[in-house]
Write a protein that holds these residues in place. Structure first.
Motif, PDB file in Angstrom:
ATOM      1  N   THR A  39      16.170  -7.183   0.144  1.00  0.00           N
ATOM      2  CA  THR A  39      15.992  -6.531  -1.274  1.00  0.00           C
ATOM      3  C   THR A  39      14.553  -6.368  -1.516  1.00  0.00           C
ATOM      4  OG1 THR A  39      18.044  -7.580  -1.709  1.00  0.00           O
ATOM      5  CG2 THR A  39      16.852  -6.668  -3.496  1.00  0.00           C
ATOM      6  N   TYR A  40      13.437  -7.046  -1.615  1.00  0.00           N
ATOM      7  CA  TYR A  40      12.263  -7.064  -2.074  1.00  0.00           C
ATOM      8  C   TYR A  40      11.623  -6.172  -0.998  1.00  0.00           C
ATOM      9  CZ  TYR A  40      12.977 -11.152  -4.909  1.00  0.00           C
ATOM     10  OH  TYR A  40      13.545 -12.041  -5.905  1.00  0.00           O
ATOM     11  N   VAL A  41      11.998  -6.165   0.155  1.00  0.00           N
ATOM     12  CA  VAL A  41      11.503  -5.249   1.144  1.00  0.00           C
ATOM     13  C   VAL A  41      11.941  -3.872   0.809  1.00  0.00           C
ATOM     14  CG1 VAL A  41      11.345  -4.405   3.663  1.00  0.00           C
ATOM     15  CG2 VAL A  41      10.840  -6.891   2.891  1.00  0.00           C
ATOM     16  N   MET A  42      12.995  -3.505   0.444  1.00  0.00           N
ATOM     17  CA  MET A  42      13.658  -2.373   0.114  1.00  0.00           C
ATOM     18  C   MET A  42      12.955  -1.748  -1.096  1.00  0.00           C
ATOM     19  SD  MET A  42      15.751  -0.844  -2.452  1.00  0.00           S
ATOM     20  CE  MET A  42      16.267  -2.487  -3.045  1.00  0.00           C
ATOM     21  N   MET A  43      12.542  -2.684  -2.017  1.00  0.00           N
ATOM     22  CA  MET A  43      11.760  -2.115  -3.186  1.00  0.00           C
ATOM     23  C   MET A  43      10.367  -1.744  -2.926  1.00  0.00           C
ATOM     24  SD  MET A  43      13.744  -1.667  -5.795  1.00  0.00           S
ATOM     25  CE  MET A  43      12.578  -1.536  -6.761  1.00  0.00           C
ATOM     26  N   ILE A  44       9.708  -2.380  -1.831  1.00  0.00           N
ATOM     27  CA  ILE A  44       8.607  -2.024  -1.316  1.00  0.00           C
ATOM     28  C   ILE A  44       8.756  -0.695  -0.839  1.00  0.00           C
ATOM     29  CG2 ILE A  44       6.604  -2.544   0.336  1.00  0.00           C
ATOM     30  CD1 ILE A  44       7.431  -5.496  -0.149  1.00  0.00           C
ATOM     31  N   VAL A  45       9.846  -0.396   0.118  1.00  0.00           N
ATOM     32  CA  VAL A  45       9.843   0.662   0.774  1.00  0.00           C
ATOM     33  C   VAL A  45      10.227   1.990  -0.311  1.00  0.00           C
ATOM     34  CG1 VAL A  45      11.518   2.181   2.160  1.00  0.00           C
ATOM     35  CG2 VAL A  45      10.482  -0.203   2.746  1.00  0.00           C
ATOM     36  N   TRP A  46      11.053   1.726  -1.571  1.00  0.00           N
ATOM     37  CA  TRP A  46      11.136   2.638  -2.284  1.00  0.00           C
ATOM     38  C   TRP A  46       9.930   3.026  -3.320  1.00  0.00           C
ATOM     39  CZ3 TRP A  46      10.552   2.164  -7.945  1.00  0.00           C
ATOM     40  CH2 TRP A  46      11.535   3.239  -8.613  1.00  0.00           C
ATOM     41  N   SER A  47       9.118   1.980  -3.415  1.00  0.00           N
ATOM     42  CA  SER A  47       7.758   2.266  -4.103  1.00  0.00           C
ATOM     43  C   SER A  47       6.897   3.341  -3.418  1.00  0.00           C
ATOM     44  CB  SER A  47       6.967   0.961  -4.495  1.00  0.00           C
ATOM     45  OG  SER A  47       7.839   0.023  -5.243  1.00  0.00           O
ATOM     46  N   VAL A  48       6.893   2.682  -2.062  1.00  0.00           N
ATOM     47  CA  VAL A  48       5.868   3.763  -1.096  1.00  0.00           C
ATOM     48  C   VAL A  48       6.612   4.902  -0.998  1.00  0.00           C
ATOM     49  CG1 VAL A  48       5.014   3.648   1.238  1.00  0.00           C
ATOM     50  CG2 VAL A  48       4.998   1.299   0.062  1.00  0.00           C
ATOM     51  N   GLY A  49       7.819   5.288  -0.734  1.00  0.00           N
ATOM     52  CA  GLY A  49       8.591   6.316  -0.609  1.00  0.00           C
ATOM     53  C   GLY A  49       8.342   7.316  -1.753  1.00  0.00           C
ATOM     54  N   TYR A  50       8.491   6.799  -3.156  1.00  0.00           N
ATOM     55  CA  TYR A  50       8.238   7.721  -4.095  1.00  0.00           C
ATOM     56  C   TYR A  50       6.794   8.177  -4.398  1.00  0.00           C
ATOM     57  CZ  TYR A  50      13.096   7.946  -6.012  1.00  0.00           C
ATOM     58  OH  TYR A  50      14.155   8.120  -6.194  1.00  0.00           O
ATOM     59  N   ALA A  51       5.870   6.972  -4.052  1.00  0.00           N
ATOM     60  CA  ALA A  51       4.500   7.255  -4.282  1.00  0.00           C
ATOM     61  C   ALA A  51       4.100   8.466  -3.108  1.00  0.00           C
ATOM     62  CB  ALA A  51       3.649   6.133  -3.962  1.00  0.00           C
ATOM     63  N   LEU A  52       4.558   8.507  -1.858  1.00  0.00           N
ATOM     64  CA  LEU A  52       3.980   9.577  -0.937  1.00  0.00           C
ATOM     65  C   LEU A  52       4.844  10.803  -1.142  1.00  0.00           C
ATOM     66  CD1 LEU A  52       4.551   7.332   2.277  1.00  0.00           C
ATOM     67  CD2 LEU A  52       2.611   8.005   1.521  1.00  0.00           C
ATOM     68  N   GLY A  53       6.129  10.702  -1.754  1.00  0.00           N
ATOM     69  CA  GLY A  53       6.574  11.979  -2.129  1.00  0.00           C
ATOM     70  C   GLY A  53       6.034  12.727  -3.501  1.00  0.00           C
ATOM     71  N   ALA A  54       5.602  11.994  -4.166  1.00  0.00           N
ATOM     72  CA  ALA A  54       4.809  12.504  -5.527  1.00  0.00           C
ATOM     73  C   ALA A  54       3.632  12.897  -5.044  1.00  0.00           C
ATOM     74  CB  ALA A  54       4.656  11.265  -6.416  1.00  0.00           C
ATOM     75  N   THR A  55       2.848  12.460  -3.746  1.00  0.00           N
ATOM     76  CA  THR A  55       1.775  12.935  -3.269  1.00  0.00           C
ATOM     77  C   THR A  55       1.741  14.129  -2.728  1.00  0.00           C
ATOM     78  OG1 THR A  55       0.693  10.504  -3.180  1.00  0.00           O
ATOM     79  CG2 THR A  55      -0.412  12.172  -1.860  1.00  0.00           C
ATOM     80  N   PHE A  56       2.554  14.235  -1.785  1.00  0.00           N
ATOM     81  CA  PHE A  56       2.684  15.503  -1.058  1.00  0.00           C
ATOM     82  C   PHE A  56       3.836  16.582  -1.511  1.00  0.00           C
ATOM     83  CE2 PHE A  56       1.373  12.015   1.940  1.00  0.00           C
ATOM     84  CZ  PHE A  56       0.135  12.558   2.402  1.00  0.00           C
TER      85      PHE A  56
END
Length: 683
Positions: A39-56
């Motif tokens: 679950t925690y790893v999923m939240m890390i992926v969730w944070s990184v995914g939205y950060a990358l999406g917001a960047t590009f």
């Protein structure tokens, strides 16, 4: 807005990375730990995914159906695992109905979203509907977890409050999006902060719920420093709000006022981190309200062990023990009073200035302490249990001297003494059952430390006495030889008193005897053996003179000299003493018809010389040679011998790089061989 969004995602990422590291570093095992980690790893992926999406992407604020379905599915699986919490293997958990159902729903949801049958508006409605349904299901599961917690509601409360907060926020956000057909960017920007706020609550429940067996350790120092930072942030926020209010009401800021205001805020902030009293207050508050135990016993035990192990010979071990006990309670004031033959002796500094009344009160408490082994909390002495066990004792004098805790120390189940402790400049600790168990463990450790150090002191004293006794034995041994020389003079004086050569020899012997007596007296004064400085001696001459001194006693020893001159750097007096003793022993063990031989020779390699003393006397048994011959104070002569001559001969040979060997047969005789290395000069 975008900066705040990225900051929130960064905080969320850091929070779940830290929580994952704490859980991964623990020794816990089981499927629930794996679900938490995933679950925690999923939240890390969730944070990184939205950060990358917001960047590009062109618009930083968007909702990813895949990431949303992933986080809803994993949080739901976590809640189901907590509710079920069955001790099953990892493989069985992966094949469980919960996991398979959630994977199936995630796959179906994403297949529907990315299929060509729905337009963007319908996809948004599906995402919003899925979010609403997921939040409702999770709230139902949270309610079930809290109901089934029973007596552990306190432990589950942080988890329940945190996840309820997140799902209620989601419910409001998705309800608003359903009405407006669009997700409000303010909710999207706030959501990472909400998830980041969840991490400390999860950690708290992970630590509290024993049935999860996660064993997550959160350092009290980390909590203290984090609390100080949080407090500092709140303080700065209040200062900023004050400035904002002043600005809004239209008041004019002068340059001086601004500088004074900012300087005051910085000084106050610095005081928060520097002030020891404030840190102690925070530490005490955290220990009382955030932890089930009053102390971090692992840290305290390591600190006590280090305090006791760092002592050296120059330090008083009683004072070191006091330092360790005071440090265990975070106290700074104390004393140790020892019980010796029913008398009390203060063995550390009298920091309390104990009055006569206090000593009398301690004498009254001691017999009851020996029986009960109680730890006494003096401010609570009025309680019923104390009155029952100590009904005739008063503690007014001890309290007036500032003493709060009496900690008895038992060694070999006997009362050795008591530590008298006071909080003075620290927070007073009330002695409840937790503290009693803790102090019992501390007192046991300190008692072992005191016992080992007292034994060490006794061993050192015994070693000093043993050295003195050994020195005295050698002095007595030398004195016996001196008396024998004087006896020879007296026995021959009637026959040779008119012989001038005898008179001259007598005075020479008496002069040598006086020197030896002076040396023995000096040894007794200085409590150690004296050694003459080594000098080069010619062995044929020395041995010949020595054998001549024993000619008056039968059987007379025979000396066989080496044909060449052989010299060594030796202490002549000691050499003569040890060889003379071996000759004397040979004469005593041999009857008048036997023989005693002294011979000087070289070994086959001509690297070592040998001094051989052999006799045809009664001999010695193998058992006596192996077990008693070379031990000091063991003799076959009864009260006539000291039992140190052979031991001294072996010690002399060893100190000069050589060896003393013996060969003996009962009824046949004995041969001693002293082997010494030759000097490194031409002889």
């Amino acid at each position: 807005m975008e900066i705040a969004y990225f900051v929130g995602l960064s905080l969320c990422l850091i929070g779940y990375l830290s929580t994952s590291a704490l859980l991964f570093g623990s020794n816990a095992k089981g499927p629930l730990r794996a679900v938490f980690l995933i679950t925690y790893v999923m939240m890390i992926v969730w944070s990184v995914g939205y950060a990358l999406g917001a960047t590009f992407s062109s618009s930083p604020f968007f909702i990813s159906p895949f990431l949303e379905s992933l986080q809803i599915g994993m949080w739901s699986l976590l809640l189901l695992s907590i509710l079920d919490n069955q001790p099953i293997s990892m493989s069985k958990m992966l094949r469980s109905k919960y996991v398979l159902t959630i994977i199936f729903l995630i796959v179906i949801f994403n297949f529907a979203i990315f299929s060509p049958f729905f337009d963007e508006a319908m996809e948004l409605r599906l995402v919003i509907g899925g979010g609403l349904l997921g939040s409702i299901i999770q709230l139902i599961l949270i309610e079930q977890i809290y109901r089934s917690a029973g007596e552990q509601k306190w432990a589950y409360k942080p988890l329940v409050l945190g996840l309820a907060m997140v799902n209620i926020f989601h419910l409001i956000m998705m309800s608003n999006a359903l009405l407006l057909s669009a997700v409000d960017v303010n909710y999207l920007a706030s959501r990472p902060y909400i998830y980041a706020m969840l991490t400390p609550l999860l950690l708290l429940s992970m630590k509290r719920v024993s049935s999860w067996n996660l064993r997550v350790f959160i350092s009290r120092d980390v909590v203290l420093n984090s609390s100080l930072l949080l407090f500092s942030g709140g303080y700065l926020l209040i200062m900023a709000m004050t400035g904002y209010v002043i600005q809004q009401i239209g008041a004019a800021w002068s340059g001086i006022l601004q500088i004074v205001f900012v300087a005051g805020a910085l000084v106050a902030l610095a005081y928060i981190f520097i002030s020891e009293s404030l840190r102690k207050y925070f530490r005490t508050y955290i220990q009382k309200h955030f932890y089930a135990n009053q102390f971090d016993y692992r840290e305290e035990w390591l600190k006590l062990t280090n305090t006791l192990s760092e002592t050296d010979a120059s330090q008083d071990f009683y004072q070191t023990s006091l330092k360790g006990v005071c440090g265990s309670l975070h106290y700074s004031t104390g004393a140790y009073i020892m019980l010796q033959h029913e008398h009390l002796e203060l063995v550390t500094s009298d920091v309390f200035g104990l009055s006569h009344k206090s000593l009398l009160e301690l004498h009254c408490l001691i017999p009851n302490l020996e029986q009960s082994h109680w730890i006494i909390d003096l401010p609570e002495f009025h309680r019923t249990e104390y009155e029952t066990h100590f009904n005739d004792c008063k503690v007014a004098g001890l309290l007036s001297d500032g003493i709060e805790i009496i900690l008895p120390i038992f060694i070999s189940n006997k009362l050795h003494g008591c530590f008298l402790l006071s909080s003075k400049n620290a927070d007073r600790i009330k002695v409840n059952w937790e503290i009693k168990d803790y102090l019992t463990a501390v007192s046991s450790q300190v008692a072992g430390f005191i016992k080992s150090n007292e034994a060490k002191v006794r061993l050192e004293e015994n070693a000093k006495f043993a050295a003195f006794n050994r020195m005295s034995a050698f002095v007595v041994h030398d004195l016996k030889n001196v008396i024998a020389q004087i006896g020879m003079i007296v026995s021959n004086s009637k026959k040779y008193r008119d012989n001038q050569e005898f008179i001259d020899d007598t005075f020479e012997t008496l002069e040598h005897t006086k020197e030896r007596m002076d040396k023995m007296l000096s040894q007794l004064k200085e409590k150690q053996q004296q050694r003459s400085s080594a000098a080069l001696i010619e062995l044929n001459k020395t041995l010949s003179e020595l054998v001549g001194d024993f000619q008056d006693k039968a059987p007379s020893p025979i000396y066989v000299a080496h044909p060449n001159e052989l010299s060594l750097d030796l202490d002549k007096d000691r050499f003569s003493s040890v060889i003379g003793h071996l000759i004397d022993n040979a004469q005593q063990a041999t009857d008048e018809n036997g023989s005693v031989l002294v011979k000087l020779t070289l070994d086959s390699a001509k690297q070592n010389l040998k001094i051989i003393i052999s006799d045809t006397g009664i001999g010695m048994s193998k058992d006596f040679i192996d077990n008693l011959l070379f031990k000091p104070f063991e003799t076959t002569k009864g009260n006539a011998g000291m039992g140190v001559g052979v031991y001294e001969a072996k010690t002399f040979a060893s100190e000069n790089g050589g060896i003393l060997t013996v060969n003996s047969d009962l009824g046949i005789g004995t041969t001693f061989v002293m082997c010494l290395p030759l000097a490194s000069k031409e002889n």
